[in-house]
Structure formats: structure tokens, C-alpha cells
Design a protein around this motif. Structure first.
Motif, PDB file in Angstrom:
ATOM      1  N   GLN A 152       0.954  -1.342   0.328  1.00  0.00           N
ATOM      2  CA  GLN A 152      -0.227   0.080  -0.233  1.00  0.00           C
ATOM      3  C   GLN A 152       1.370   1.272  -0.166  1.00  0.00           C
ATOM      4  OE1 GLN A 152      -3.002   0.740  -0.002  1.00  0.00           O
ATOM      5  NE2 GLN A 152      -4.078  -1.903  -0.375  1.00  0.00           N
ATOM      6  N   ASP A 185      -2.975  16.659  -1.584  1.00  0.00           N
ATOM      7  CA  ASP A 185      -4.367  16.320  -1.946  1.00  0.00           C
ATOM      8  C   ASP A 185      -4.493  15.052  -0.679  1.00  0.00           C
ATOM      9  OD1 ASP A 185      -6.811  14.410  -1.488  1.00  0.00           O
ATOM     10  OD2 ASP A 185      -7.239  14.857  -3.619  1.00  0.00           O
ATOM     11  N   PRO A 186      -4.674  15.263   0.496  1.00  0.00           N
ATOM     12  CA  PRO A 186      -4.571  14.007   1.869  1.00  0.00           C
ATOM     13  C   PRO A 186      -5.532  12.813   1.594  1.00  0.00           C
ATOM     14  CG  PRO A 186      -6.279  16.126   2.447  1.00  0.00           C
ATOM     15  CD  PRO A 186      -5.790  16.052   1.159  1.00  0.00           C
ATOM     16  N   SER A 187      -6.530  12.443   0.497  1.00  0.00           N
ATOM     17  CA  SER A 187      -6.922  11.704   0.196  1.00  0.00           C
ATOM     18  C   SER A 187      -6.048  10.678  -0.316  1.00  0.00           C
ATOM     19  CB  SER A 187      -7.673  11.887  -0.338  1.00  0.00           C
ATOM     20  OG  SER A 187      -7.825  11.886  -2.193  1.00  0.00           O
ATOM     21  N   PHE A 216      -3.506   9.443   0.782  1.00  0.00           N
ATOM     22  CA  PHE A 216      -2.739   9.371   2.013  1.00  0.00           C
ATOM     23  C   PHE A 216      -3.389   8.463   2.710  1.00  0.00           C
ATOM     24  CE2 PHE A 216      -0.116  12.669   1.118  1.00  0.00           C
ATOM     25  CZ  PHE A 216       1.173  12.273   0.941  1.00  0.00           C
ATOM     26  N   THR A 217      -4.969   7.450   2.901  1.00  0.00           N
ATOM     27  CA  THR A 217      -5.734   7.215   3.151  1.00  0.00           C
ATOM     28  C   THR A 217      -5.864   5.453   3.312  1.00  0.00           C
ATOM     29  OG1 THR A 217      -7.419   9.229   2.963  1.00  0.00           O
ATOM     30  CG2 THR A 217      -8.362   7.193   3.408  1.00  0.00           C
ATOM     31  N   GLY A 218      -5.267   5.243   4.766  1.00  0.00           N
ATOM     32  CA  GLY A 218      -5.224   3.858   4.764  1.00  0.00           C
ATOM     33  C   GLY A 218      -3.992   3.350   4.417  1.00  0.00           C
TER      34      GLY A 218
END
Length: 479
Positions: free
Chosen positions: A26, A107-109, A111-113
Motif C-alpha cells: 500500500q 491532496d490528503p486523500s 494517503f488514506t489507509g
């Protein structure tokens, strides 16, 4: 019951490995770079190039990769493992010396997960490693397994400077660059290069170099890896050892040159013998033992320090032991006559009546075979107080005022109108402020190029238009 228990433990172990592998994947990133590549033979022009590389998400919201993956970048996108959405990224920090870079995604999304990868220790020889990345031959994530073959100083292809490197036998191919090499789930190196005509010889930037780079950037400014500005010679020959009074138990390197602007200029002198760096004995071939039975160049214990820090050197002078302290203040660019390889900037130049002048850089040397031997010799010289940069007549644009001079190319200039100059900018100023009817350029052998000043100025616009050159000088001189 015991067999069942062992089976259950084995199953749990397999699941744990699978889970860890999934978490690791990931954090692996594919990098798409569009780069503006300067043309050093025609420094007013450039071309666009697309390339891909690999990277890893680490703590702090950074993507760790190679400098050469994003060098000369104009636009960068990144894509996470298992996704098809690309995000715009920016270079946060870069070390072209160590071939390392940190990217940021706004964009912080993105790094999600993701669980960021962490750093391990410098691996041992024969230690197993896994290399992740996006090499040629496919578009999905690749993982190759290998072992550490050796650890020693090696020339980094991107910068041309030598630092500690990890050699591995895991398959490394174009596109793998910037990808992490992991051992026990932790980063121990970053893939940087391979030997194309070899069988499975790849190289990693070791984790200690990566940590040095990240620590260096904590104040928001890259300082780099220091150069002491010393010329040294091996002390393996018996006669030279007897000449300097060295017994069998004393080893070191003879100091044959101290660069004028070295921080050691007032502390060391020619004829001193360097016997230890930071308390580590220097062998007669210039190596130090960095781990038991493992040796590399003595620069290793200088590279461990940040710029501005001090390192202790043990020396012998006139057969007496001494200790001096070196403050780390200069990089190779501050020490050598020819600048190291340039990136992220357009080359400097100016055109004067069709005569094209430029500072000599390593980029310029490798861009052509013209006069390569002579220019390569210049690249190995140190700066002097009166000379810090070489200027060349890069080429002559054919016109009616330059007939007979068109064979001059990559020609080092020593004097202008009988005067020497320190660097390219001083040479440029002398050219611009010349008042004589003729500008006389000479090389070290006395060969001359003579330019009619008024004729050159009168023909300048016509020549620029003929060769489709928008500006007669680079942006740094226009500013």
C-alpha cells in the motif's frame, strides 16, 4: 494435538506475512515525470521527456524516491499501488549528490489507509532483501528477492560522486529507480542504478545516506555532503614509507594537496600523513574498517556528519603525531574547478557576434566527444584562489564575420585581452565592458581567437535571427 497446534501456528504465521506484505504494498508508489531536458550544445533550447519511476510513502507525508526520477521535472504525478487515480506531486527536497528526493502530495486523500514505511539498519552482507517497484516489462507492481552482495564506496551515476552503496543481486531494471529495498519490512536502501551488461548487479542508496539527507532537510535547506578539499596518495610502497619514517604498525595516506579554500587550509599542509578519521584508523590504501572485516573509503566517516559539524583527524607531521579538527563547510562544487553535474536549471551561456560562450560543467563534457580528454583533465583539477571556473568557446555560429573560426568548439579560454578571469561571470563582464577595437581570446598554449568588437555587435541581431535564438544570454545573466 501437537501436530494440529503446529499447523495452526503455521497458518497464523502465513496470514501474518500476507497481512504485512499487503500493508507494505500500500505504501509503494509509481511516479510519472515530465521533464524539461536542457541541450548543453545548444543551451538556449530544450526538449520534453517522459519517464516513470518508483517511490515509497514514509512518515511525515513524504514520498521517498531517487533524484534522477524527478530531475529537471516540469510536472509530476503519482499513483498508489492498487489504484488508477493519479495525484499531482511536487518536489519538497532533493539531493542530486546522493540521488535522493522527497515528494509531497497536497491532496490528503492520497494517503488514506496507508501505513508509512519505516527505516531499518544498514544490512549485513548475505542479508535477504525484497525490492519493490514498477520496472519495465509490465505496468503493475513488481517484487524481486535477493541478498546483499557487498557494501562499499561506489560512484553514483547521477552525480558522479562516490558514496557508500549497497550491491544486491535482486533484479533491478529501468523503472525500479526510487523503489525501496526492504528487509524484515523496513527500508534498508533505495534502488538507484544497475550495471547493464552484468548479471544481477544492482545498487542501492543505503539507509544511513537516506537518514542523513532527511536530517539535513529538517531546517528546510539542503546543505549536502562535505568535501575536505584534500588530495591524498596511498602509502603502500616500502620506499615512501621509509622516507616518511613509518613503522609496520602505522598506516595512513599522504596529503599531497590542500585546496586553498579548504577549511583545513590553515591546519594541514603537504607532507602530513592522515592516520585516522573520527578515531577510525586509515589504512595505507585509504580505506577504513566500518564494520568488522568490512572496509570502505575513509570519506565514510566524514559523510556521517552534517555540514557545519566538526570531525577530528589524526595526522603525523615531521614524524610526530598530532590531532586537528575539520569544520565541514564545503561540497565538491566549492572545491573543484569544473562544477559537478547540473540538474533543475538551464545552462548558462551568452552569444557575442555568433561566438557562443559557456562555463564548463560535467554536463557539457559528456554532451560531446569534442576535446573530451583535455576537458576531462580540467574536471579533475582543484580550484585556485585566482581561478574558480573554466570558460569555453562552446561553438561558433557560421557567418561572414566568423569565417575560419568555425572549427573552434569546446575550446577553454585562459585570457581575454591579456587579462585572466576568475569565473564565467567575470569573463562575461569583461566581454561586455571591453572598449578596444578587437577582443583577443587566448588559451593556455597561446592560440588566439580575435573578434572585431564593433562588427560583432553590429551583426548580433542578424545572427540570432538566422539561428532562431530568442535571447543572446541565459536567464541568470539577464537577471
Amino acid at each position: 494435538m501437537r501436530i494440529l497446534w503446529m499447523v495452526l501456528l503455521g497458518t497464523l504465521f502465513i496470514h501474518a506475512n500476507v497481512d504485512q506484505e499487503g500493508i507494505t504494498k500500500q505504501a509503494i508508489v509509481k511516479i510519472y515525470t515530465t521533464a524539461k531536458i536542457p541541450n548543453y550544445q545548444e543551451p538556449w533550447s530544450s526538449s520534453m521527456q517522459s519517464r516513470t519511476g518508483s517511490g515509497a510513502i514514509i512518515e511525515g507525508g513524504y514520498i521517498l524516491t531517487n533524484a534522477h526520477v524527478v530531475a529537471n521535472q516540469a510536472f509530476i504525478e503519482v499513483e498508489r499501488y492498487g489504484q488508477r487515480k493519479r495525484y499531482i506531486a511536487k518536489v519538497y527536497a532533493v539531493s542530486h549528490q546522493a540521488d535522493l528526493a522527497l515528494l509531497k502530495v497536497k491532496d490528503p486523500s492520497f494517503f488514506t489507509g496507508v501505513t508509512p514505511l519505516t527505516f531499518g539498519a544498514l544490512p549485513q552482507v548475505e542479508q535477504k532483501i525484497v525490492v519493490y517497484g514498477y520496472p519495465m516489462g509490465g505496468s503493475t507492481l513488481s517484487a524481486t528477492i535477493g541478498v546483499v552482495s557487498r557494501i562499499e564506496h561506489h560512484t553514483y551515476a547521477h552525480s558522479g560522486e562516490a558514496f557508500l552503496a549497497i550491491q544486491v543481486d535482486a533484479a533491478v531494471n529501468p523503472g525500479n529507480s526510487g523503489g525501496p529495498a526492504l528487509s524484515d519490512g523496513k527500508i534498508v536502501g533505495v534502488v538507484m542504478q544497475h550495471i547493464s551488461k552484468s548479471q544481477s548487479i544492482g545498487y542501492l542508496v543505503p539507509v544511513n545516506m537516506v537518514k542523513h539527507f532527511i536530517d539535513d532537510m529538517k531546517d528546510g535547506k539542503y546543505d549536502g555532503f562535505a568535501d575536505l578539499g584534500l588530495g591524498t596518495q596511498k602509502l603502500e610502497n616500502p620506499a615512501i614509507r621509509r622516507y616518511y619514517g613509518l613503522d609496520e604498525n602505522t598506516s595512513g595516506k599522504l596529503i599531497v594537496k590542500v585546496v586553498y579554500n579548504s577549511s583545513l587550509a590553515g591546519s594541514l599542509k603537504e607532507g602530513d600523513i592522515l592516520t585516522a578519521v573520527d578515531g577510525h584508523n586509515v589504512e595505507n590504501d585509504g580505506t577504513v574498517e566500518f564494520r568488522k572485516h568490512e572496509f570502505t573509503h575513509y570519506q565514510h566517516f566524514i559523510d556521517a556528519y552534517q555540514m557545519g559539524e566538526k570531525v577530528k583527524l589524526d595526522i603525523i607531521r615531521d614524524r610526530k603525531p598530532m590531532q586537528v579538527e575539520a569544520e565541514l563547510k564545503y561540497t565538491a562544487d566549492d572545491i573543484y574547478l569544473v562544477k559537478t553535474t547540473r540538474y533543475d536549471t538551464m545552462p548558462s551561456y551568452f552569444v557575442y557576434g555568433g561566438y557562443v560562450f559557456a562555463p564548463l560543467t560535467r554536463n557539457l563534457i559528456v554532451s560531446t566527444n569534442l576535446n573530451r580528454l583535455n576537458l576531462s583533465c580540467l574536471a579533475s583539477r582543484w580550484q585556485e584562489e585566482e581561478k574558480s571556473e573554466v570558460v569555453v568557446l562552446l561553438k561558433v555560429l557560421a557567418s561572414d564575420i566568423s569565417r575560419g573560426d568555425n572549427d573552434f568548439a569546446m575550446w577553454p579560454i585562459d585570457q581575454i585581452n591579456g587579462e585572466k578571469f576568475k569565473d564565467f561571470k567575470e569573463f562575461y563582464r569583461k566581454m561586455q565592458t571591453a572598449k578596444d577595437d578587437y577582443i583577443v581570446l587566448k588559451d593556455e598554449d597561446g592560440v588566439q581567437v580575435i573578434i572585431d568588437r564593433k562588427e560583432a555587435q553590429g551583426k548580433q541581431d542578424e545572427i540570432l535571427k538566422k539561428y532562431n535564438i530568442e535571447f543572446d544570454r541565459s536567464i541568470d545573466l539577464r537577471e
